[in-house]
Design a protein around this motif. Sequence first.
Motif, mmCIF file in Angstrom:
data_model
loop_
_atom_site.group_PDB
_atom_site.id
_atom_site.type_symbol
_atom_site.label_atom_id
_atom_site.label_comp_id
_atom_site.label_asym_id
_atom_site.label_seq_id
_atom_site.Cartn_x
_atom_site.Cartn_y
_atom_site.Cartn_z
ATOM 1 N N ALA A 29 58.886 52.168 54.402
ATOM 2 C CA ALA A 29 60.221 52.007 53.676
ATOM 3 C C ALA A 29 59.494 51.096 52.518
ATOM 4 C CB ALA A 29 60.909 51.271 54.290
ATOM 5 N N GLY A 30 58.645 50.226 52.956
ATOM 6 C CA GLY A 30 58.115 49.270 51.687
ATOM 7 C C GLY A 30 57.188 49.719 50.526
ATOM 8 N N ALA A 31 56.508 50.819 51.048
ATOM 9 C CA ALA A 31 55.530 51.304 50.214
ATOM 10 C C ALA A 31 56.123 52.222 49.238
ATOM 11 C CB ALA A 31 54.553 52.183 50.923
ATOM 12 N N ASP A 76 45.093 50.952 47.506
ATOM 13 C CA ASP A 76 44.637 50.992 46.392
ATOM 14 C C ASP A 76 45.241 51.829 45.132
ATOM 15 O OD1 ASP A 76 42.765 49.215 47.132
ATOM 16 O OD2 ASP A 76 41.085 50.267 46.909
ATOM 17 N N LYS A 77 45.875 52.844 45.572
ATOM 18 C CA LYS A 77 46.443 53.733 44.647
ATOM 19 C C LYS A 77 47.968 53.610 44.789
ATOM 20 C CE LYS A 77 42.703 56.186 43.231
ATOM 21 N NZ LYS A 77 41.958 56.943 44.140
ATOM 22 N N LEU A 78 48.621 52.737 45.364
ATOM 23 C CA LEU A 78 50.179 52.714 45.730
ATOM 24 C C LEU A 78 50.538 52.406 44.316
ATOM 25 C CD1 LEU A 78 52.606 52.692 47.381
ATOM 26 C CD2 LEU A 78 52.122 50.347 47.756
ATOM 27 N N ARG A 81 50.773 49.348 38.173
ATOM 28 C CA ARG A 81 50.910 48.146 37.378
ATOM 29 C C ARG A 81 51.112 46.919 38.532
ATOM 30 N NH1 ARG A 81 54.651 47.698 33.546
ATOM 31 N NH2 ARG A 81 56.127 47.578 35.251
ATOM 32 N N GLY A 82 51.850 47.002 39.619
ATOM 33 C CA GLY A 82 52.078 45.848 40.610
ATOM 34 C C GLY A 82 50.980 45.735 41.448
ATOM 35 N N ARG A 83 51.102 44.941 42.660
ATOM 36 C CA ARG A 83 50.051 44.491 43.387
ATOM 37 C C ARG A 83 50.453 44.351 44.906
ATOM 38 N NH1 ARG A 83 53.008 41.538 40.877
ATOM 39 N NH2 ARG A 83 52.408 42.227 39.007
ATOM 40 N N ILE A 377 53.182 59.240 49.355
ATOM 41 C CA ILE A 377 53.836 58.026 49.280
ATOM 42 C C ILE A 377 52.710 57.148 48.652
ATOM 43 C CG2 ILE A 377 54.933 55.964 50.512
ATOM 44 C CD1 ILE A 377 56.097 57.823 52.425
ATOM 45 N N LEU A 378 51.608 57.173 49.164
ATOM 46 C CA LEU A 378 50.465 56.150 48.943
ATOM 47 C C LEU A 378 49.864 56.656 47.688
ATOM 48 C CD1 LEU A 378 49.202 55.348 52.317
ATOM 49 C CD2 LEU A 378 50.778 53.996 51.108
ATOM 50 N N GLY A 379 49.919 57.712 47.077
ATOM 51 C CA GLY A 379 49.400 58.074 45.931
ATOM 52 C C GLY A 379 47.969 58.587 46.139
ATOM 53 N N LEU A 380 47.773 59.154 47.255
ATOM 54 C CA LEU A 380 46.711 59.477 47.843
ATOM 55 C C LEU A 380 46.283 60.875 47.592
ATOM 56 C CD1 LEU A 380 46.186 57.438 50.949
ATOM 57 C CD2 LEU A 380 45.064 56.902 48.625
#
Length: 381
Positions: A29-31, A76-78, A81-83, A377-380
Amino acid sequence: MSDVAPATPSVPSDAPREPRVVVVGGGYAGATVARELDAVADVTVVEPKDHFVHAVATLRATVDEAWEAKVFHSYDKLLTRGRVINDTARRVTPTQVQISPVQVLDADYIVLATGTSYPFPAKYIEQHAWVARSRLSRLREALGVTRDVLLVGGGPVGVELAGELLHAFPHLGITIVEREFDILPSPEYLPEFRRALHEQLEAAGVNFILGRQLAYWPSGDVGTLHDFTVHTTDGQRIDAQMWFRCFGNQQESDYLDSAFANVRRGDGRLAVQPTMQVEGFETVFAVGDVTDVPESKRAQAAVAHARVAAANIRSLIAGEKPTATYTAAREQIVLPLGPTGGASQLQQPDGTRVVLGSEETARIKGADLMTGPVEEILGLS
Ligand SMILES: Cc1cc2nc3c(=O)[nH]c(=O)nc-3n(C[C@H](O)[C@H](O)[C@H](O)COP(=O)(O)OP(=O)(O)OC[C@H]3O[C@@H](n4cnc5c(N)ncnc54)[C@H](O)[C@@H]3O)c2cc1C
């Protein structure tokens, strides 16, 4: 943000400040919510683990090292711009997230996504992936020389774990103790769904002790090799060398400040509106397992909550009313027994429920355990 290094380059004081979104918890959910808001806000995810855990596949990784690569993922790829800050939210107020006595993140929007904890090996408490992986490796080694395993609890996790253990270690003698009179006792499950799983496990040699409880806990830690004897309350003796606790989903929300006292239920669930806003708070949202949405707790539902919350935060940022809403998902369960067995109970659009066998279950989930959507979701991917 106070007392923490600024996350973005400083801007002239008369320039409009980007809205700050702090997401507490980096599970499904958070990711999802973080990634969806990365382009329109200054997003910070607070997550103690240095990796994303794909919980749907943890039981497979328990028995098969090759699956670890699909359980532990990098953040790393999520965000571009954010962190992601690897730390724990220790106190959350309606406008701040405190991660240590001296580190407080100020927020315009807070998303609570701290989910649930569950006993090992279904979920992990380890903050470092390498520590969790080394625990799994020790467990697999021990399983190779274990004769008898006791699973306490015959719900979905106990049943799925039995299937994974038997597929990878067919020599194991497995006993499931369940205090109700059948496995998968939730009234949501159809008798034919239960029967399909019961029959497959029985054919693989699982011993069921139903309608009985343990009189006391087995000795030693879960998932470690040691001889023990334990009795049920009516005196039945069980000897084994390893045991697992297969119940105990616990909502994680005890970091909430007293401002949230009226919305945090006794079991830790948070009361939310259909917009996924926490009851009584316009800028605080809760998503995923930690909410009180009346449905079984599932990653797919968590992702759907997150999309609603992200849409509504985007509306609020644009000065509009939040209009996206979430309706509790249809109850369904896909329960593999290893890569080729299992059963599923799905709901059709007309509301009727169907039970599917092992072949369809393997096709829907058993073979890949939903790794594709997670990588997205994680951009992978
Ligand atoms: C064995 C197993 C199999 C499953 N199979 C399926 C399935 O097939 N399909 C399905 O849809 N669902 C399945 N589920 C359920 C699914 O895993 C959950 O519904 C899902 O994990 C919920 O996602 P979430 O993001 O709400 O919470 P979680 O995944 O629990 O993530 C919460 C995150 O918050 C972090 N956190 C906790 N406390 C704090 C804090 N104080 N500060 C900061 N961060 C914190 C945690 O470290 C964690 O990373 C399964 C679960 C298990 C255990």
